[in-house]
Write a protein that holds these residues in place. Sequence first.
Motif, PDB file in Angstrom:
ATOM      1  N   CYS A 173       0.879  -1.056   0.073  1.00 37.23           N
ATOM      2  CA  CYS A 173      -0.208  -0.248   0.148  1.00 37.23           C
ATOM      3  C   CYS A 173       0.636   1.311  -0.093  1.00 37.23           C
ATOM      4  O   CYS A 173       0.116   2.130  -0.770  1.00 37.23           O
ATOM      5  CB  CYS A 173      -0.662  -0.282   1.272  1.00 37.23           C
ATOM      6  SG  CYS A 173      -0.461   0.091   3.022  1.00 37.23           S
ATOM      7  N   ILE A 174       1.809   1.203   0.460  1.00 34.32           N
ATOM      8  CA  ILE A 174       3.027   2.306   0.336  1.00 34.32           C
ATOM      9  C   ILE A 174       3.718   2.216  -1.272  1.00 34.32           C
ATOM     10  O   ILE A 174       4.231   3.411  -1.341  1.00 34.32           O
ATOM     11  CB  ILE A 174       3.706   1.815   1.669  1.00 34.32           C
ATOM     12  CG1 ILE A 174       3.098   2.672   3.161  1.00 34.32           C
ATOM     13  CG2 ILE A 174       5.191   3.119   1.982  1.00 34.32           C
ATOM     14  CD1 ILE A 174       4.516   1.696   4.084  1.00 34.32           C
ATOM     15  N   GLY A 175       4.167   1.388  -0.730  1.00 36.00           N
ATOM     16  CA  GLY A 175       5.096   1.470  -2.256  1.00 36.00           C
ATOM     17  C   GLY A 175       4.272   1.158  -3.825  1.00 36.00           C
ATOM     18  O   GLY A 175       5.104   2.387  -4.446  1.00 36.00           O
ATOM     19  N   SER A 176       2.897   1.211  -3.627  1.00 37.79           N
ATOM     20  CA  SER A 176       2.325   1.504  -5.292  1.00 37.79           C
ATOM     21  C   SER A 176       2.069   3.033  -5.934  1.00 37.79           C
ATOM     22  O   SER A 176       2.652   3.222  -6.345  1.00 37.79           O
ATOM     23  CB  SER A 176       1.031   0.666  -5.244  1.00 37.79           C
ATOM     24  OG  SER A 176       0.214   0.803  -6.358  1.00 37.79           O
ATOM     25  N   PRO A 177       1.729   3.943  -4.530  1.00 42.25           N
ATOM     26  CA  PRO A 177       1.910   5.254  -5.144  1.00 42.25           C
ATOM     27  C   PRO A 177       3.111   5.701  -5.521  1.00 42.25           C
ATOM     28  O   PRO A 177       3.357   6.196  -5.742  1.00 42.25           O
ATOM     29  CB  PRO A 177       0.904   6.185  -4.238  1.00 42.25           C
ATOM     30  CG  PRO A 177       1.093   4.889  -3.238  1.00 42.25           C
ATOM     31  CD  PRO A 177       1.455   3.352  -3.346  1.00 42.25           C
ATOM     32  N   LEU A 178       3.949   5.452  -4.684  1.00 36.74           N
ATOM     33  CA  LEU A 178       5.421   6.026  -4.204  1.00 36.74           C
ATOM     34  C   LEU A 178       6.363   5.988  -5.447  1.00 36.74           C
ATOM     35  O   LEU A 178       6.783   6.701  -6.146  1.00 36.74           O
ATOM     36  CB  LEU A 178       5.814   5.684  -3.145  1.00 36.74           C
ATOM     37  CG  LEU A 178       7.713   6.254  -2.591  1.00 36.74           C
ATOM     38  CD1 LEU A 178       7.604   7.644  -2.784  1.00 36.74           C
ATOM     39  CD2 LEU A 178       8.263   5.176  -1.752  1.00 36.74           C
ATOM     40  N   SER A 179       6.663   4.875  -5.983  1.00 37.84           N
ATOM     41  CA  SER A 179       6.480   3.833  -7.095  1.00 37.84           C
ATOM     42  C   SER A 179       5.740   3.670  -8.626  1.00 37.84           C
ATOM     43  O   SER A 179       6.503   4.871  -9.049  1.00 37.84           O
ATOM     44  CB  SER A 179       6.353   2.393  -7.159  1.00 37.84           C
ATOM     45  OG  SER A 179       5.446   1.505  -7.149  1.00 37.84           O
ATOM     46  N   ALA A 180       4.588   4.181  -8.402  1.00 42.24           N
ATOM     47  CA  ALA A 180       3.864   5.090  -9.908  1.00 42.24           C
ATOM     48  C   ALA A 180       4.192   6.972  -9.376  1.00 42.24           C
ATOM     49  O   ALA A 180       4.995   7.595 -10.574  1.00 42.24           O
ATOM     50  CB  ALA A 180       2.016   5.754  -9.335  1.00 42.24           C
ATOM     51  N   TRP A 181       5.033   7.345  -8.646  1.00 41.69           N
ATOM     52  CA  TRP A 181       5.579   8.478  -8.875  1.00 41.69           C
ATOM     53  C   TRP A 181       7.393   8.670  -8.798  1.00 41.69           C
ATOM     54  O   TRP A 181       7.295   9.151 -10.011  1.00 41.69           O
ATOM     55  CB  TRP A 181       5.618   9.817  -7.311  1.00 41.69           C
ATOM     56  CG  TRP A 181       6.005  10.797  -7.393  1.00 41.69           C
ATOM     57  CD1 TRP A 181       6.374  11.402  -8.734  1.00 41.69           C
ATOM     58  CD2 TRP A 181       6.995  11.459  -6.049  1.00 41.69           C
ATOM     59  NE1 TRP A 181       7.146  12.674  -7.651  1.00 41.69           N
ATOM     60  CE2 TRP A 181       7.491  12.660  -6.972  1.00 41.69           C
ATOM     61  CE3 TRP A 181       7.410  10.673  -4.751  1.00 41.69           C
ATOM     62  CZ2 TRP A 181       8.620  12.917  -5.680  1.00 41.69           C
ATOM     63  CZ3 TRP A 181       7.263  11.642  -3.476  1.00 41.69           C
ATOM     64  CH2 TRP A 181       8.158  12.620  -4.254  1.00 41.69           C
ATOM     65  N   LEU A 182       8.297   7.915  -8.311  1.00 36.89           N
ATOM     66  CA  LEU A 182       8.871   7.475  -9.008  1.00 36.89           C
ATOM     67  C   LEU A 182       9.646   7.131 -10.004  1.00 36.89           C
ATOM     68  O   LEU A 182      11.063   7.079 -10.730  1.00 36.89           O
ATOM     69  CB  LEU A 182       9.836   6.967  -7.905  1.00 36.89           C
ATOM     70  CG  LEU A 182       9.878   7.037  -5.996  1.00 36.89           C
ATOM     71  CD1 LEU A 182      10.164   5.974  -5.100  1.00 36.89           C
ATOM     72  CD2 LEU A 182      10.598   8.418  -6.294  1.00 36.89           C
ATOM     73  N   THR A 183       8.388   5.395 -10.438  1.00 38.20           N
ATOM     74  CA  THR A 183       8.791   5.368 -11.782  1.00 38.20           C
ATOM     75  C   THR A 183       7.609   6.139 -13.108  1.00 38.20           C
ATOM     76  O   THR A 183       8.028   5.360 -14.326  1.00 38.20           O
ATOM     77  CB  THR A 183       8.806   4.470 -11.861  1.00 38.20           C
ATOM     78  OG1 THR A 183       7.236   4.084 -11.673  1.00 38.20           O
ATOM     79  CG2 THR A 183       9.742   3.625 -10.656  1.00 38.20           C
ATOM     80  N   SER A 184       7.587   6.688 -13.037  1.00 39.25           N
ATOM     81  CA  SER A 184       6.536   7.797 -13.978  1.00 39.25           C
ATOM     82  C   SER A 184       7.536   7.697 -15.257  1.00 39.25           C
ATOM     83  O   SER A 184       6.269   7.744 -16.422  1.00 39.25           O
ATOM     84  CB  SER A 184       5.160   8.662 -13.525  1.00 39.25           C
ATOM     85  OG  SER A 184       6.771  10.060 -13.703  1.00 39.25           O
TER      86      SER A 184
END
Length: 372
Positions: free
Chosen positions: A44-55
């Motif tokens: 749940c933490i990784g999903s939005p964070l990764s969307a930002w970092l890997t966009s």
Amino acid sequence: MLGNFVTGTAVLAPAGMLGELSQGLGVSIRDAGLLITFGAVVLCIGSPLSAWLTSRIDRRLLLTTTLLVLALGNLASALAPNYAVLLALRIAMLAVGALYTPQAAGAVALLVAPEKRGGTMAYVFLGWSLAVALGVPMVAFVAGHFGWREAYGLLGAIGLMSFVLLWARLPGGLRATPVDLSTWAAVGRNRRVLKLLGVSSLQTSGQFVVFTYFGPLLTGLTGAGPAEIGLVFALYGVFGFVGSVIASRIVDGWGSYNTSALFTAFMLAGIAGWTFGAGHFAVMAASVAIWGLGFAAANSMQQVRLLTADPALAGVTVSLNTSVLYVGQAIGSAIGGALFAAGLMHVNGYVSTAVMTCALLAVLFATRETNR
């Protein structure tokens, strides 16, 4: 779709072998269940964070790398010497695995025309239905007959195959709109998106109060053995597959709101049947089949509604939806574990029914302003 199968099976695998993990690692059933709870927190933490970092990363490279990490993580889990190492490997693996499902949904939006996104999205999410229909029963069978290490090894091998196929077939050059802080602010101002995210969290929390402990609950309430538990998992997944197929056929005509309400009602009916039929295996199994009709289809409709709520924010909203699904998994499995540890096995069903009733009411009233 195959990547979602690999991801879904990796996320849910401990639910299919709680007994074997408990015995093999010398921990309680509840501690084994925490593999799902802690994994969901990371997701749940990784999903939005990764969307930002890997966009800004090409989708082909991103998705294939994620599958490779999942495959290697499962292979390493097969060699874990103790519970602490297995938990650490799972957290590391899922921190990267959080990328796959939301970014696969985003890739769909780049690959197909807007008018085909509803059906295509439902098709791609069949992978999660198959994870429950085939993946978790497969894990339960292999773990029960050969051992939990062999089950993790098999998951790793399937993950490697999926990695190779996706690398060979997915076109390069797929890039989403970059995500920045203004994008997150726009999501926070969109009331429709926030309501939809709330529905997703309620739907998943209600289910995982019971789903995480399917096997131990069935054994405790009905005396079910490994074969019966595997059958129930298979019913849940097979009917989830059927529900997803039906949803993909009707959503473009019915609209995602009506389709979402229908399949959320199926989930509530099935969970209520499990609750009030507790102690009778045939009734509980039949109720799981009804429940299964709704779970994957309802999730797909949430993704479709988020895509149509604001297409410009799709990359972030789909990631956030995946995140709140994992929030729901963490909350539901934690509540379910506490109730199971306290010996309140009947109460699991009542709590699940109450939360799912709230989810249906939220679909009917909080998100009815648009019919698509």
